[in-house]
Write an enzyme that holds these catalytic residues in place. Structure first.
Site, PDB file in Angstrom:
ATOM      1  N   ASP A   1     -44.713  88.578 -54.438  1.00  0.00           N
ATOM      2  CA  ASP A   1     -44.580  89.393 -53.233  1.00  0.00           C
ATOM      3  C   ASP A   1     -44.185  88.530 -52.020  1.00  0.00           C
ATOM      4  O   ASP A   1     -44.920  87.622 -51.634  1.00  0.00           O
ATOM      5  CB  ASP A   1     -45.942  90.072 -53.013  1.00  0.00           C
TER       6      ASP A   1
ATOM      7  N   ASP B   1     -43.924 100.134 -49.246  1.00  0.00           N
ATOM      8  CA  ASP B   1     -45.051 100.592 -50.071  1.00  0.00           C
ATOM      9  C   ASP B   1     -45.157 102.115 -50.117  1.00  0.00           C
ATOM     10  O   ASP B   1     -45.028 102.797 -49.094  1.00  0.00           O
ATOM     11  CB  ASP B   1     -46.372 100.041 -49.506  1.00  0.00           C
TER      12      ASP B   1
HETATM   13  C1  GLA Z   1     -47.556  94.429 -50.344  1.00  0.00           C
HETATM   14  C2  GLA Z   1     -47.021  95.056 -51.621  1.00  0.00           C
HETATM   15  C3  GLA Z   1     -48.078  95.968 -52.202  1.00  0.00           C
HETATM   16  C4  GLA Z   1     -49.344  95.176 -52.494  1.00  0.00           C
HETATM   17  C5  GLA Z   1     -49.816  94.484 -51.224  1.00  0.00           C
HETATM   18  C6  GLA Z   1     -50.947  93.514 -51.508  1.00  0.00           C
HETATM   19  O1  GLA Z   1     -47.763  95.368 -49.350  1.00  0.00           O
HETATM   20  O2  GLA Z   1     -45.829  95.749 -51.375  1.00  0.00           O
HETATM   21  O3  GLA Z   1     -47.606  96.590 -53.397  1.00  0.00           O
HETATM   22  O4  GLA Z   1     -49.084  94.244 -53.503  1.00  0.00           O
HETATM   23  O5  GLA Z   1     -48.769  93.743 -50.612  1.00  0.00           O
HETATM   24  O6  GLA Z   1     -51.351  92.823 -50.375  1.00  0.00           O
END
Ligand code: GLA
Length: 508
Positions: free
Chosen positions: A269, A329
């Site tokens: 990520d 997200d």
């Molecule tokens: C980001 C990702 C999410 C999750 C969070 C965890 O927002 O897009 O899917 O993994 O981080 O902190």
């Protein structure tokens, strides 16, 4: 009379010229649901009805305020940041209340989010610190395909439901549930630990688990003993999105650690990597971990999570990615799911195929924010999109209606079709949309969707979906053959609902 008039007029005039003094350093502290504490700072200097200064926020470069105005107790300003090569302006309004400053910030899906600032110093700010120098990586050589994810990965991920509450115990209980509740039999396989498992590093630089995960190797052994696989999460930056330890400058070492634990899947990520890398180095930063995973010799599915930035669909397979997020997200509501699923995937079909998949984010099915009709739409659309099917709910207690959605084998067979061709939107008429994909047995999967709030008749012309003549129609939610239909088909579709069909050529 004149004195009286002046007194009355000044009553009206004084508020118009009054401007609260905002000078100082202001800090807003928020406690995120993932447990992380986040700070946003404003350094301001009031000058009459205007002000100057700058803003600093987590995972973003400092930015100068512009278009700044003070009107009584209200302020407004903008900041412009370079967002991966595009100038992006954010505008704010705020109010000075009880010695604090409440700033209205644009939240996800157009909702407003208030940030409450406290003044920690009244000193006027100095100049904005010079932007920090960022690392530029040389272009990376292509990373060889790891041979995995011939069909979209299926499993579960802790984030959507549990955030920072994921633990060894939860993962074991989830594995027990998946192995016994019909999900494993339906094809679900990966149990993926998302963010918040990490501690710091030991003296040799090895990444450590925090107390929620006393023994990751033993946990992987347990998950494997159930015939399932274990996934983990990290970041190319120094910190993850929830502010835990990332893999920056420890890529090979972390890949080895993950392999020694028995990890089978990595979600990687971007997050704080934006602060340390020049963004043109994103591809090389992902290739670094892609190559490191390949070098450890253990089959590890590699999932990129950088929200679709810089057209990742065009380069993710070349850095060894088996899947890549295409959007921000998802949230457990109709607006978020339908915007991501319909609007943001319409042009993505050409990029998906065996071994490399677009990822419109994890499932929210069963998390409570949508109706079962809407969750069927979610599951149908994700299956048409050949999306990874990573359940995001509490598998230890799944109501029968939700389990039926997650384990509908006819729908899952669409997602997992070995031809790997993602659906295209073949028509859109207001709220009515038709999406279709060809399947390996020569038939087609067709979704008739109604995004509106009243029932609607949704029609498809076979030729738009890719064939003509008579089609034998099967309804994959009703599990019923509906006879054959020539050239077109239409059905009444519930508000926010779907009729998902499999159609094969019938007769001569
Ligand atoms: C980001 C990702 C999410 C999750 C969070 C965890 O927002 O897009 O899917 O993994 O981080 O902190």
């Amino acid at each position: 009379m004149r004195i009286l008039l002046t007194a009355v007029l000044s009553l009206f005039l004084i508020p118009a010229v009054y401007a609260a003094d905002f000078t100082g350093h202001w800090v807003a502290t928020t406690h995120a649901p993932d447990g992380a504490v986040r700070e946003t700072s404003l350094w301001l200097k009031a000058e009459g009805n205007a002000f100057t200064g700058y803003m600093s926020a987590r995972n973003q470069d400092d930015a100068t305020v512009s278009e700044a105005k003070i009107s009584g107790d209200d302020i407004s300003f903008s900041v412009v940041r370079d967002y991966y090569g595009e100038a992006r302006k954010s505008s704010f309004t705020g109010t000075f209340v009880n010695g604090g400053l409440t700033l209205h910030t644009p939240g996800p899906n157009g909702q407003r989010r208030d940030l409450v600032f406290k003044r920690v110093s009244s000193d006027p700010p100095g100049p904005m610190p010079a932007p920090r120098a960022k690392l530029k990586l040389p272009a990376a050589a292509p990373v060889r395909y790891n041979g995995l994810a011939k069909t979209p990965p299926m499993g579960w991920n802790s984030w959507n439901k549990f955030r920072n509450e994921v633990s060894d115990k939860l993962v074991r209980e989830t594995a027990d549930a998946m192995a016994g509740n019909g999900m494993k039999a339906a094809g679900y396989q990966y149990i993926n630990i998302d963010d918040t498992w990490e501690a710091g590093r030991d003296a040799r630089g090895n990444i450590l688990t925090n107390k929620k995960f006393p023994d990751m190797k033993a946990l992987a052994d347990y998950v494997h003993s159930k015939g399932l696989k274990l996934g983990i999460y990290s970041s190319p930056g120094p910190k993850t999105c929830a502010d835990y330890e990332g893999s920056f400058k420890h890529e090979e070492q972390d890949a080895k650690t993950f392999a020694s634990w028995g990890i089978d899947y990595l979600k990687y990520d971007w997050c704080s990597a934006s602060l340390v890398y020049d963004y043109h180095s994103m591809q090389a930063a992902y290739a670094k971990m892609g190559q490191a995973l390949l070098d450890v010799g253990r089959p590890i599915v590699y999932g990129l999570c950088q929200y679709g930035l810089l057209k990742s669909e065009e380069w993710a397979p070349a850095v060894g990615g088996n899947l890549w997020r295409t959007t921000g997200d998802i949230s457990d509501n109709w607006e978020s799911m339908s915007h991501i699923g319909f609007d943001q995937q319409a042009d993505m079909a050409p990029y998906a195929g065996p071994g490399h998949w677009n990822d419109p984010d994890m499932l929210e099915v069963g998390n409570g924010g949508m109706s079962d009709v809407e969750y069927r739409t979610h599951m149908s659309l994700w299956s048409l999109l050949a999306a990874p099917l990573l359940a995001g709910n509490d598998l230890r207690s799944v109501p029968p209606g939700v389990m039926e959605i997650l384990t509908n084998k006819e729908v899952i067979a669409i997602d997992q079709d070995r031809l790997g061709k993602q659906a295209r939107r073949v028509s859109k008429d207001g709220d009515n949309e038709v999406w279709a994909r060809p399947l390996s047995d020569g038939s087609y999967a067709i979704g008739l969707f109604n995004r509106g709030t009243a029932s609607a008749k949704v029609a498809v012309r076979w030729k738009d979906a890719g064939f003509s003549g008579a089609g034998a129609v099967r309804d994959l939610w009703a599990h019923a053959n509906l006879g054959s239909s020539v050239d077109t088909y239409s059905a009444d579709v519930a508000p926010h609902g779907v009729v998902l069909l499999k159609v094969r050529k019938a007769g001569p």
